[in-house]
Design a protein around this motif. Structure first.
Motif, PDB file in Angstrom:
ATOM      1  N   LEU A 110     -21.487 -80.884 -53.844  1.00 12.07           N
ATOM      2  CA  LEU A 110     -21.310 -80.590 -55.267  1.00 12.07           C
ATOM      3  C   LEU A 110     -21.018 -79.107 -55.480  1.00 12.07           C
ATOM      4  N   GLY A 111     -21.740 -78.259 -54.769  1.00 13.47           N
ATOM      5  CA  GLY A 111     -21.562 -76.821 -54.898  1.00 13.47           C
ATOM      6  C   GLY A 111     -20.203 -76.339 -54.424  1.00 13.47           C
ATOM      7  N   SER A 112     -19.586 -77.085 -53.521  1.00 13.39           N
ATOM      8  CA  SER A 112     -18.262 -76.702 -53.036  1.00 13.39           C
ATOM      9  C   SER A 112     -17.159 -77.097 -54.008  1.00 13.39           C
ATOM     10  N   GLY A 113     -17.555 -77.779 -55.078  1.00 16.28           N
ATOM     11  CA  GLY A 113     -16.584 -78.153 -56.096  1.00 16.28           C
ATOM     12  C   GLY A 113     -16.180 -79.607 -56.104  1.00 16.28           C
ATOM     13  N   MET A 114     -16.738 -80.387 -55.186  1.00 16.30           N
ATOM     14  CA  MET A 114     -16.418 -81.817 -55.177  1.00 16.30           C
ATOM     15  C   MET A 114     -17.037 -82.491 -56.390  1.00 16.30           C
ATOM     16  N   SER A 115     -16.285 -83.385 -56.984  1.00 17.23           N
ATOM     17  CA  SER A 115     -16.836 -84.173 -58.092  1.00 17.23           C
ATOM     18  C   SER A 115     -17.638 -85.335 -57.513  1.00 17.23           C
ATOM     19  N   ILE A 116     -18.439 -85.950 -58.353  1.00 14.69           N
ATOM     20  CA  ILE A 116     -19.187 -87.125 -57.910  1.00 14.69           C
ATOM     21  C   ILE A 116     -18.221 -88.201 -57.450  1.00 14.69           C
ATOM     22  N   ALA A 117     -17.125 -88.385 -58.182  1.00 12.67           N
ATOM     23  CA  ALA A 117     -16.127 -89.392 -57.807  1.00 12.67           C
ATOM     24  C   ALA A 117     -15.538 -89.098 -56.425  1.00 12.67           C
ATOM     25  N   GLU A 118     -15.269 -87.835 -56.137  1.00 14.18           N
ATOM     26  CA  GLU A 118     -14.720 -87.467 -54.833  1.00 14.18           C
ATOM     27  C   GLU A 118     -15.730 -87.730 -53.713  1.00 14.18           C
ATOM     28  N   ILE A 119     -16.980 -87.407 -53.973  1.00 12.47           N
ATOM     29  CA  ILE A 119     -18.024 -87.641 -52.970  1.00 12.47           C
ATOM     30  C   ILE A 119     -18.139 -89.137 -52.685  1.00 12.47           C
ATOM     31  N   LEU A 120     -18.154 -89.932 -53.748  1.00 15.23           N
ATOM     32  CA  LEU A 120     -18.277 -91.378 -53.570  1.00 15.23           C
ATOM     33  C   LEU A 120     -17.062 -91.962 -52.861  1.00 15.23           C
ATOM     34  N   GLU A 121     -15.888 -91.409 -53.124  1.00 17.25           N
ATOM     35  CA  GLU A 121     -14.673 -91.885 -52.460  1.00 17.25           C
ATOM     36  C   GLU A 121     -14.705 -91.556 -50.961  1.00 17.25           C
ATOM     37  N   ASP A 122     -15.139 -90.335 -50.641  1.00 19.30           N
ATOM     38  CA  ASP A 122     -15.196 -89.904 -49.237  1.00 19.30           C
ATOM     39  C   ASP A 122     -16.356 -90.528 -48.468  1.00 19.30           C
ATOM     40  N   HIS A 123     -17.417 -90.881 -49.182  1.00 16.77           N
ATOM     41  CA  HIS A 123     -18.633 -91.396 -48.546  1.00 16.77           C
ATOM     42  C   HIS A 123     -19.104 -92.647 -49.298  1.00 16.77           C
ATOM     43  N   PRO A 124     -18.427 -93.777 -49.086  1.00 13.85           N
ATOM     44  CA  PRO A 124     -18.745 -94.992 -49.855  1.00 13.85           C
ATOM     45  C   PRO A 124     -20.160 -95.527 -49.647  1.00 13.85           C
ATOM     46  N   GLU A 125     -20.848 -95.051 -48.614  1.00 11.47           N
ATOM     47  CA  GLU A 125     -22.227 -95.492 -48.412  1.00 11.47           C
ATOM     48  C   GLU A 125     -23.174 -94.862 -49.433  1.00 11.47           C
ATOM     49  N   LEU A 126     -22.729 -93.801 -50.101  1.00  6.43           N
ATOM     50  CA  LEU A 126     -23.532 -93.182 -51.162  1.00  6.43           C
ATOM     51  C   LEU A 126     -23.263 -93.886 -52.491  1.00  6.43           C
ATOM     52  N   LYS A 127     -24.237 -93.831 -53.344  1.00  3.76           N
ATOM     53  CA  LYS A 127     -24.126 -94.384 -54.697  1.00  3.76           C
ATOM     54  C   LYS A 127     -24.379 -93.259 -55.695  1.00  3.76           C
ATOM     55  N   THR A 128     -23.915 -93.456 -56.917  1.00  3.92           N
ATOM     56  CA  THR A 128     -24.143 -92.455 -57.971  1.00  3.92           C
ATOM     57  C   THR A 128     -25.628 -92.135 -58.089  1.00  3.92           C
ATOM     58  N   GLU A 129     -26.463 -93.151 -57.971  1.00  4.93           N
ATOM     59  CA  GLU A 129     -27.913 -92.947 -58.088  1.00  4.93           C
ATOM     60  C   GLU A 129     -28.435 -92.022 -56.984  1.00  4.93           C
TER      61      GLU A 129
END
Length: 53
Positions: free
Chosen positions: A12-31
Motif C-alpha cells: 500500500l505504501g508503495s502506491g499499489m491500490s487495493i484492487a492492484e494488490i488483489l489482482e496480483d495476489h488473488p489469495e488475499l481478500k479485501t478483508e
C-alpha cells in the motif's frame, strides 16, 4: 498462506491500490488488507494489540 502485515502495508505504501494488490495476489481478500491496516494502526492509536476490536 499467512501474509505478514508489514508486506501488505509496504504494498500500500508503495502506491499499489487495493484492487492492484488483489489482482496480483488473488489469495488475499479485501478483508485481509483491512485487517492489516487495523492491526498496523494500533501502535499509533494508543490501544494495545490485545484490545483489538
Amino acid at each position: 498462506m499467512r501474509w505478514p502485515v508489514e508486506v501488505v502495508i509496504d504494498m500500500l505504501g508503495s502506491g499499489m491500490s487495493i484492487a492492484e494488490i488483489l489482482e496480483d495476489h488473488p489469495e488475499l481478500k479485501t478483508e485481509d488488507i483491512r485487517a492489516s491496516l487495523n492491526y498496523a494502526k494500533m501502535p499509533v492509536s494508543g490501544r494495545a494489540i490485545n484490545e483489538a476490536a
